[in-house]
Design a protein around this motif. Structure first.
Motif, PDB file in Angstrom:
ATOM      1  N   TYR A   1      10.773  53.052 -14.620  1.00 32.25           N
ATOM      2  CA  TYR A   1      10.816  53.304 -13.183  1.00 32.25           C
ATOM      3  C   TYR A   1      10.655  51.998 -12.411  1.00 32.25           C
ATOM      4  O   TYR A   1      10.160  50.991 -12.921  1.00 32.25           O
ATOM      5  N   LYS A   2      11.090  52.049 -11.167  1.00 30.80           N
ATOM      6  CA  LYS A   2      10.912  50.927 -10.250  1.00 30.80           C
ATOM      7  C   LYS A   2       9.755  51.239  -9.313  1.00 30.80           C
ATOM      8  O   LYS A   2       9.695  52.319  -8.730  1.00 30.80           O
ATOM      9  N   GLY A   3       8.835  50.298  -9.174  1.00 29.93           N
ATOM     10  CA  GLY A   3       7.725  50.462  -8.257  1.00 29.93           C
ATOM     11  C   GLY A   3       7.896  49.592  -7.027  1.00 29.93           C
ATOM     12  O   GLY A   3       8.324  48.438  -7.125  1.00 29.93           O
ATOM     13  N   ILE A   4       7.595  50.166  -5.866  1.00 20.90           N
ATOM     14  CA  ILE A   4       7.633  49.414  -4.604  1.00 20.90           C
ATOM     15  C   ILE A   4       6.348  49.719  -3.843  1.00 20.90           C
ATOM     16  O   ILE A   4       6.050  50.877  -3.548  1.00 20.90           O
ATOM     17  N   SER A   5       5.569  48.676  -3.525  1.00 19.80           N
ATOM     18  CA  SER A   5       4.330  48.831  -2.767  1.00 19.80           C
ATOM     19  C   SER A   5       4.513  48.219  -1.385  1.00 19.80           C
ATOM     20  O   SER A   5       5.034  47.101  -1.245  1.00 19.80           O
ATOM     21  N   LEU A   6       4.097  48.961  -0.355  1.00 16.95           N
ATOM     22  CA  LEU A   6       4.232  48.528   1.032  1.00 16.95           C
ATOM     23  C   LEU A   6       2.864  48.524   1.690  1.00 16.95           C
ATOM     24  O   LEU A   6       2.147  49.536   1.655  1.00 16.95           O
ATOM     25  N   GLY A   7       2.469  47.405   2.269  1.00 20.32           N
ATOM     26  CA  GLY A   7       1.188  47.294   2.960  1.00 20.32           C
ATOM     27  C   GLY A   7       1.379  47.395   4.465  1.00 20.32           C
ATOM     28  O   GLY A   7       2.142  46.614   5.051  1.00 20.32           O
ATOM     29  N   TRP A   8       0.676  48.337   5.112  1.00 25.21           N
ATOM     30  CA  TRP A   8       0.832  48.592   6.545  1.00 25.21           C
ATOM     31  C   TRP A   8      -0.444  48.189   7.281  1.00 25.21           C
ATOM     32  O   TRP A   8      -1.543  48.589   6.905  1.00 25.21           O
ATOM     33  N   ALA A   9      -0.260  47.406   8.365  1.00 23.49           N
ATOM     34  CA  ALA A   9      -1.409  46.890   9.124  1.00 23.49           C
ATOM     35  C   ALA A   9      -1.194  47.107  10.615  1.00 23.49           C
ATOM     36  O   ALA A   9      -0.052  47.256  11.092  1.00 23.49           O
TER      37      ALA A   9
ATOM     38  N   TYR B   1      -2.206  55.643  15.466  1.00 18.92           N
ATOM     39  CA  TYR B   1      -1.226  54.559  15.479  1.00 18.92           C
ATOM     40  C   TYR B   1       0.039  54.975  14.719  1.00 18.92           C
ATOM     41  O   TYR B   1      -0.036  55.633  13.681  1.00 18.92           O
ATOM     42  N   ALA B   2       1.195  54.540  15.228  1.00 12.31           N
ATOM     43  CA  ALA B   2       2.469  54.897  14.620  1.00 12.31           C
ATOM     44  C   ALA B   2       3.390  53.693  14.554  1.00 12.31           C
ATOM     45  O   ALA B   2       3.427  52.869  15.476  1.00 12.31           O
ATOM     46  N   PHE B   3       4.152  53.608  13.472  1.00 11.92           N
ATOM     47  CA  PHE B   3       5.135  52.539  13.311  1.00 11.92           C
ATOM     48  C   PHE B   3       6.199  52.605  14.399  1.00 11.92           C
ATOM     49  O   PHE B   3       6.615  51.588  14.943  1.00 11.92           O
ATOM     50  N   SER B   4       6.634  53.820  14.751  1.00 10.64           N
ATOM     51  CA  SER B   4       7.695  53.972  15.745  1.00 10.64           C
ATOM     52  C   SER B   4       7.266  53.507  17.135  1.00 10.64           C
ATOM     53  O   SER B   4       8.113  53.217  17.980  1.00 10.64           O
ATOM     54  N   GLN B   5       5.949  53.414  17.371  1.00 13.21           N
ATOM     55  CA  GLN B   5       5.450  52.951  18.665  1.00 13.21           C
ATOM     56  C   GLN B   5       5.159  51.447  18.674  1.00 13.21           C
ATOM     57  O   GLN B   5       4.622  50.915  19.649  1.00 13.21           O
ATOM     58  N   GLY B   6       5.480  50.780  17.574  1.00 14.21           N
ATOM     59  CA  GLY B   6       5.253  49.341  17.500  1.00 14.21           C
ATOM     60  C   GLY B   6       3.815  48.952  17.269  1.00 14.21           C
ATOM     61  O   GLY B   6       3.451  47.783  17.430  1.00 14.21           O
ATOM     62  N   GLU B   7       2.974  49.912  16.859  1.00 14.18           N
ATOM     63  CA  GLU B   7       1.543  49.624  16.678  1.00 14.18           C
ATOM     64  C   GLU B   7       1.208  49.238  15.233  1.00 14.18           C
ATOM     65  O   GLU B   7       0.159  48.656  14.968  1.00 14.18           O
ATOM     66  N   ILE B   8       2.081  49.582  14.307  1.00 12.41           N
ATOM     67  CA  ILE B   8       1.888  49.298  12.883  1.00 12.41           C
ATOM     68  C   ILE B   8       3.070  48.474  12.401  1.00 12.41           C
ATOM     69  O   ILE B   8       4.207  48.681  12.833  1.00 12.41           O
TER      70      ILE B   8
ATOM     71  N   ASP C   1      11.351  57.017   7.854  1.00 12.53           N
ATOM     72  CA  ASP C   1      11.315  55.833   8.726  1.00 12.53           C
ATOM     73  C   ASP C   1      10.167  55.900   9.720  1.00 12.53           C
ATOM     74  O   ASP C   1      10.287  55.466  10.857  1.00 12.53           O
ATOM     75  N   GLU C   2       9.047  56.500   9.294  1.00 14.01           N
ATOM     76  CA  GLU C   2       7.870  56.567  10.146  1.00 14.01           C
ATOM     77  C   GLU C   2       6.628  56.470   9.284  1.00 14.01           C
ATOM     78  O   GLU C   2       6.596  56.953   8.135  1.00 14.01           O
ATOM     79  N   VAL C   3       5.600  55.802   9.805  1.00 12.45           N
ATOM     80  CA  VAL C   3       4.289  55.718   9.180  1.00 12.45           C
ATOM     81  C   VAL C   3       3.257  55.963  10.261  1.00 12.45           C
ATOM     82  O   VAL C   3       3.347  55.388  11.360  1.00 12.45           O
ATOM     83  N   VAL C   4       2.292  56.841   9.979  1.00  9.98           N
ATOM     84  CA  VAL C   4       1.244  57.169  10.946  1.00  9.98           C
ATOM     85  C   VAL C   4      -0.111  56.944  10.287  1.00  9.98           C
ATOM     86  O   VAL C   4      -0.344  57.363   9.155  1.00  9.98           O
TER      87      VAL C   4
END
Length: 829
Positions: free
Chosen positions: A141-149, A116-123, A109-112
Motif C-alpha cells: 500500500y501507499k501511505g500519505i500523511s498530512l499535517g494540518w495546522a 476552524y475549517a480549511f475552506s475558511q482559510g483558517e487551517i 476537499d475539507e478539513v475541520v
C-alpha cells in the motif's frame, strides 16, 4: 493476518485455500472422502428410478466437527469479476481524489478542527509525507500523511493519514498533542472532520444507502440527499450497476460520528467532547468492489468484502458459522416470553396467577406435545424497575437484576432448575436506574454517572470493568446462557456522560463483552444503533465470542428489516435474530398480544433462514406443533442454512419494483460437501421476480444447471441455467401470498432436495455430504434415535421426485466404505 496459499487435509479430503486480492477466502476440493451411504437406481430409465438403499451411519463427534469445518471452509463464491481499479491521489493542497474505473467517485476537499475549517482559510497543510509498505490486509500500500495546522500558529493540531491498498483506503485522524477546550464546528454531529466528501456538481449523484435508527434499518439515498442520523448513517454504501464503495468507522465508533453539510459529508470525533487526549487516533475504512457479471449492483458481495476486511484489520475471525450451533440457545428451538408474545407482562388465564404457576402448566403442555425445547427466555417482566412499563415494554429502569417474589415466589433458580428441568436461560436486562441497589450499596465499590430521576433517568458505572466483573458473578444458579442487553439506545441517550466522555461508550460495551465471556456466556444486543454494532467488533476481539446475535423486528406483518439488515450484521459475523413469533394463526386469548398472526409460515421461515435463534411465543393450548417441528430435528436442533437470509442484489437495481428497503426478494443457502450450494429463495411478491434470471435473484452464479422446487407444493417445477428467467420456473404463491423455492444444482444428472416438509430441506447439519455419480447418489445423513424422514431427489430431465424414507436403526447392518465410522447418536453441544 497473512493471506498465503495453504493446503489443509480434513480427514482424507484435501482442501486448498487462498486469499484473493479482495480479502475473500477461496477454497477448492482436490480429492474426496468416500461417502458412506448410497442411493442406487434400479434401472437407467429415468421414469422408473427408485431408491433401493439408504442407510444411516452414526459417527464420532470429532468426525462430525471436522466435516462441519470442511463444509464451512469450502463455501466458495463463483463470480466473474472486473479487475479492482481503485485509484487515489492527493493534490498539493491536500484534496483527496478517489477514482474507480475511469470515473471520479469521491473528492475530499475539507478539513475541520473544532471551529476552524480549511475552506475558511483558517487551517493549512504544513507537512506531507509519503511511503510504501506492506500490510496483511491491504497488501502493498501507499501511505500519505498530512499535517494540518492553524495558519496563525503553525502548530500541527491534527495529522490525517491515508493507507491506500488495491481496493481499499484506510483514513486516520491523530491528535499529536491532544486538544483542550475545543468548541464545536458548524457541523452539529462532529467536532473534527476528515475525510469530507464534496457534493459538488462535478461529482455524479450516485445511489447510496446507509443504516439508521434503533434496530438500524436501511434507508436509500443519493450523494446529494444523504444525511447522517443520531449514532447512525453508516455503513454508507455508494453504488452503480458494477461498483460499490462501502465507508464506515473502524475504531472506537461510539467516539465518532458521521456528519453532513450542504456542501459535503464526512466523519470525525463526535461533538460534545471538550478534551481529546494526546495521540488519540481514529480510523475509517473505504472498501471497493467491482463485479460486472450480472444485471444488478454487487451489494451482497461488497458488504461481505467490507466485513471481511473490517474484521481482518482488527484481527478478528468471522464466527458467523460456528455461532449458529454454539450452544442450545443458538442451536435448539426455545420458548420465548418476549415483547409481542403471549407471556410478555401477562400470565394468561387466569390473569391473577403468578408466572411460576403459569409456567408449571406451560411446561406440562410442551411435554405433552413432545416439543423438545432446548432453552427458555425470560423478558423484563421478572425483575423490579423504578417505574411502570408501557405496552411496548418501555418504562422504568432496572433496580436490581433479580426476580420479584410476586413473579416467582419460590425464586428464579427453583423455576429454572425444578419446574423447567434445568433449561438453559436467556434473560433480559435494560437500562440502569439512578436509584438501583447497585448504586445505593456501592456494589464492587464503583461510583456511577447518573442523569435525571425515576422513571426517566438512567445511570452507568464509572468503572464498567470492575462493575461487570462483579455483576456477572451474581447469577451462578440461574443456568444463564445468554445475557440479553436491551434498550442500548435508551441507556446511551439518557446518560449525559456518554455525550461528553470520549471513551465511555466504547468502554461500556467492551467491559460487558469481556465479562460475559469470562462468565462463559454469550450476549444478545437489543435496540442498538449502527454505532453499537460497529463498536461491538472494533472495541475488543471478545465480541466475536459473545455478541452472537442482534435482534431485528418485523413490524405490522411487514418484512421491514430482515434482509437488508442481515447484509450488515452477517458481514460482521453476527447472527440477525428475527425475534420470537406466534406459530399459530389462532387468536391468543389471554396473552398480552392477542393477534391473530396472519402469516405464521412466513414468520417461521424468516426465523429459520436467519440462522439465529428460533423462538415460538404461543400461549397454553395454542402452539402449532407441525410448524414448530418443521424447523428442527426430533431432538430440537434447528435445521439452519449455512448462510443467513439477505436481500437480493436486484433490489438495488433501477429495474427493481421497489426501493431496497421495501423490496422483499430474499435468499439464503446451504453448501454440501461433494454436491455444491443449495439456495432458498423467498419472494413476498412473486410476480415482481418474473423478468429476472435466477442468478440475479440469488446474487450468485451457477456452474451447472439447476432444478427449482416449489416448497409449498412439493413439486419440481423445472430446470434452469444462468440465463433462465424466473417466470419459466416460478413457484406459485402460497396461501399466505408469498412464494418459497428451493434451487439445487444438477450434478451428474442428479438433483438433491433433501428432507421435504421442513423449512430448510438441505441443511448441512442433516446431510453431511452428497455425492452424485452417473448411476448412484451417495449420502452421509445424520438422524436421531427413533427419527424417520423422507429424503427426495430427482433425475434430469424428469420432473418426478424420487423419495425414500430414512429411519434410525441402531442394529441395522451396513456395508462400510474405506475409513467410514459411525455417527454419534446425538448432537454434541
Amino acid at each position: 493476518m497473512e493471506f498465503p496459499e495453504q493446503s489443509e487435509d480434513y480427514d482424507g479430503e484435501e482442501v486448498s485455500c487462498m486469499m484473493n486480492q479482495f480479502g475473500s477466502e477461496v477454497c477448492l476440493m482436490n480429492s474426496g472422502i468416500e461417502q458412506s451411504v448410497e442411493v442406487i437406481p434400479e434401472k437407467k430409465d429415468n421414469a422408473s428410478i427408485n431408491f433401493v438403499a439408504l442407510y444411516l451411519y452414526k459417527k464420532k463427534r470429532n468426525r462430525l466437527k471436522k466435516l462441519n469445518l470442511q463444509k464451512e471452509r469450502s463455501r466458495c463464491h463463483h463470480h466473474h469479476l472486473a479487475v479492482q481499479a481503485l485509484n487515489v491521489w492527493v493534490n498539493d493542497s491536500g484534496a483527496v481524489h478517489i477514482m474507480s474505473g475511469n470515473e471520479v467517485w469521491l473528492i475530499s476537499d475539507e478539513v475541520v478542527i473544532g471551529s476552524y475549517a480549511f475552506s475558511q482559510g483558517e487551517i493549512e497543510l504544513v507537512d506531507r509525507r509519503e511511503w510504501t509498505s506492506e500490510d496483511s490486509v491491504l497488501g502493498t500500500y501507499k501511505g500519505i500523511s498530512l499535517g494540518w495546522a492553524l495558519k496563525e500558529t503553525k502548530e500541527i493540531l491534527m495529522n490525517t493519514t491515508l493507507r491506500i491498498g488495491s481496493s481499499q483506503v484506510l483514513f486516520e485522524q491523530r491528535f499529536p498533542n491532544g486538544l483542550e477546550n475545543v468548541t464545536n464546528s458548524t457541523a452539529s454531529y462532529a467536532l473534527t472532520v476528515f475525510p469530507a466528501f464534496l457534493r459538488t456538481s462535478n461529482i455524479k449523484d450516485r445511489a447510496c444507502f446507509a443504516y439508521h435508527g434503533v434496530f438500524p434499518a436501511l434507508k436509500s439515498c443519493t450523494i446529494q440527499s444523504y444525511k447522517e442520523s443520531w449514532q447512525g448513517g453508516q455503513p454508507l454504501v455508494l453504488y452503480d450497476n458494477e461498483t460499490a464503495l462501502v465507508f464506515s468507522a473502524l475504531d472506537k465508533p461510539k467516539a465518532q460520528h458521521m456528519v453532513t453539510t450542504d456542501e459535503w459529508f464526512g466523519a470525525g470525533v463526535k461533538s460534545g467532547i471538550a478534551t481529546i487526549s494526546t495521540n488519540w487516533t481514529q480510523r475509517w475504512l473505504l472498501s471497493e468492489t467491482v463485479d460486472s457479471s450480472r444485471e444488478a449492483p454487487p451489494i451482497r458481495r461488497a458488504m461481505e468484502k467490507w466485513g471481511a476486511e473490517f474484521l481482518a484489520i482488527l484481527g478478528i475471525e468471522n464466527a458467523l458459522h460456528s455461532n449458529r450451533y454454539r450452544d442450545k440457545v443458538h442451536g435448539a428451538i426455545g420458548f420465548w416470553t418476549d415483547n409481542g408474545g403471549y407471556y410478555h407482562y401477562s400470565t394468561g388465564i387466569p390473569s391473577n396467577q403468578t408466572y411460576e404457576e403459569a409456567f408449571i402448566q406451560v411446561k406440562k403442555y410442551h411435554d405433552t406435545l413432545q416439543i423438545p425445547f432446548g432453552h427458555w427466555q425470560f423478558d423484563s417482566w421478572f425483575y423490579p424497575k423504578d417505574g411502570d412499563v408501557d405496552g411496548g415494554g418501555g418504562g422504568g429502569a432496572v433496580v436490581n437484576w433479580t426476580s420479584m417474589d410476586s413473579v416467582f415466589p419460590s425464586g428464579l433458580p427453583y423455576v429454572i432448575n425444578t419446574i423447567l428441568d434445568g433449561m438453559p436461560l436467556v434473560a433480559h436486562n435494560r437500562q440502569w436506574s439512578v436509584e438501583s441497589d447497585y448504586i445505593q450499596h456501592k456494589s464492587a465499590s464503583v461510583e456511577w454517572f447518573t442523569t435525571g430521576s425515576p422513571p426517566t433517568g438512567a445511570a452507568i458505572p464509572k468503572d464498567p470493568d470492575t462493575f461487570f466483573a462483579f455483576f456477572f458473578n451474581q447469577q451462578t444458579d440461574w443456568n444463564l446462557q445468554m445475557y440479553e442487553q436491551d434498550w442500548l439506545s435508551k441507556e446511551y441517550d439518557l446518560v449525559d456522560a456518554f455525550q461528553t466522555n470520549l471513551t465511555l461508550g466504547d468502554d461500556w460495551l467492551r467491559a460487558m463483552a469481556e465479562n460475559v465471556f469470562a462468565s462463559n456466556r454469550t450476549m444478545q444486543m437489543c435496540m442498538p444503533y449502527a454505532h453499537d454494532i460497529l463498536a461491538g467488533w472494533s472495541c475488543c476481539c471478545y465480541y466475536q465470542l459473545v455478541i452472537t446475535s442482534l435482534r431485528i423486528y418485523l413490524h405490522n406483518s411487514v418484512l421491514q428489516a430482515i434482509g437488508t439488515t442481515s447484509l450488515f450484521y452477517s458481514s460482521l459475523g453476527i447472527l440477525p435474530f428475527k425475534d420470537g413469533f406466534y406459530s399459530s394463526s389462532l387468536k391468543q386469548i389471554g396473552g398480552q398480544t392477542v393477534g391473530p398472526e396472519p402469516a405464521p409460515d412466513r414468520e417461521i421461515l424468516m426465523a429459520v433462514l436467519s440462522a439465529a435463534m428460533v423462538g415460538p411465543m404461543d400461549g397454553l393450548g395454542l402452539l402449532n406443533k407441525t410448524r414448530v417441528m418443521a424447523t428442527c430435528r426430533n431432538d430440537g436442533v434447528i435445521l439452519k442454512p449455512d448462510f443467513p437470509v439477505t436481500t437480493s442484489d436486484i433490489c438495488f437495481s433501477s429495474l427493481s419494483y421497489a426501493p431496497p428497503e421495501n423490496c422483499y426478494i430474499f435468499s439464503a443457502s446451504s453448501t454440501l460437501s461433494k454436491y455444491g450450494q443449495v439456495h432458498y429463495l423467498f419472494l413476498d411478491d412473486p410476480i415482481s421476480a418474473n423478468n429476472f434470471s435466477l442468478p440475479t435473484l440469488l446474487s450468485s452464479t451457477f456452474n451447472t444447471s439447476v432444478a427449482v422446487l416449489d416448497w409449498y407444493a412439493s413439486t419440481l417445477i423445472g430446470y434452469a441455467d444462468n440465463t433462465t428467467l424466473y417466470s419459466k420456473v416460478a413457484a406459485k404463491p402460497s396461501y399466505e401470498g408469498h412464494a418459497y423455492a428451493i434451487i439445487a444444482p444438477v450434478v451428474n444428472g442428479w438433483t438433491f432436495f433433501g428432507q421435504l416438509g421442513v423449512y430448510v430441506p438441505v441443511s448441512s447439519l442433516r446431510f453431511i455430504s452428497v455425492r452424485p455419480t452417473s448411476l448412484r447418489l451417495y449420502l452421509d445423513i445424520l438422524l436421531m434415535p427413533n427419527e424417520t424422514i423422507s429424503v427426495c431427489a430427482a433425475r434430469q430431465p424428469s420432473t418426478s421426485l424420487i423419495c425414500q424414507n430414512a429411519s434410525w436403526d441402531e442394529n441395522q447392518s451396513t456395508e462400510f466404505h474405506d475409513d467410514h465410522i459411525l455417527f454419534d447418536d446425538s448432537h454434541s453441544w
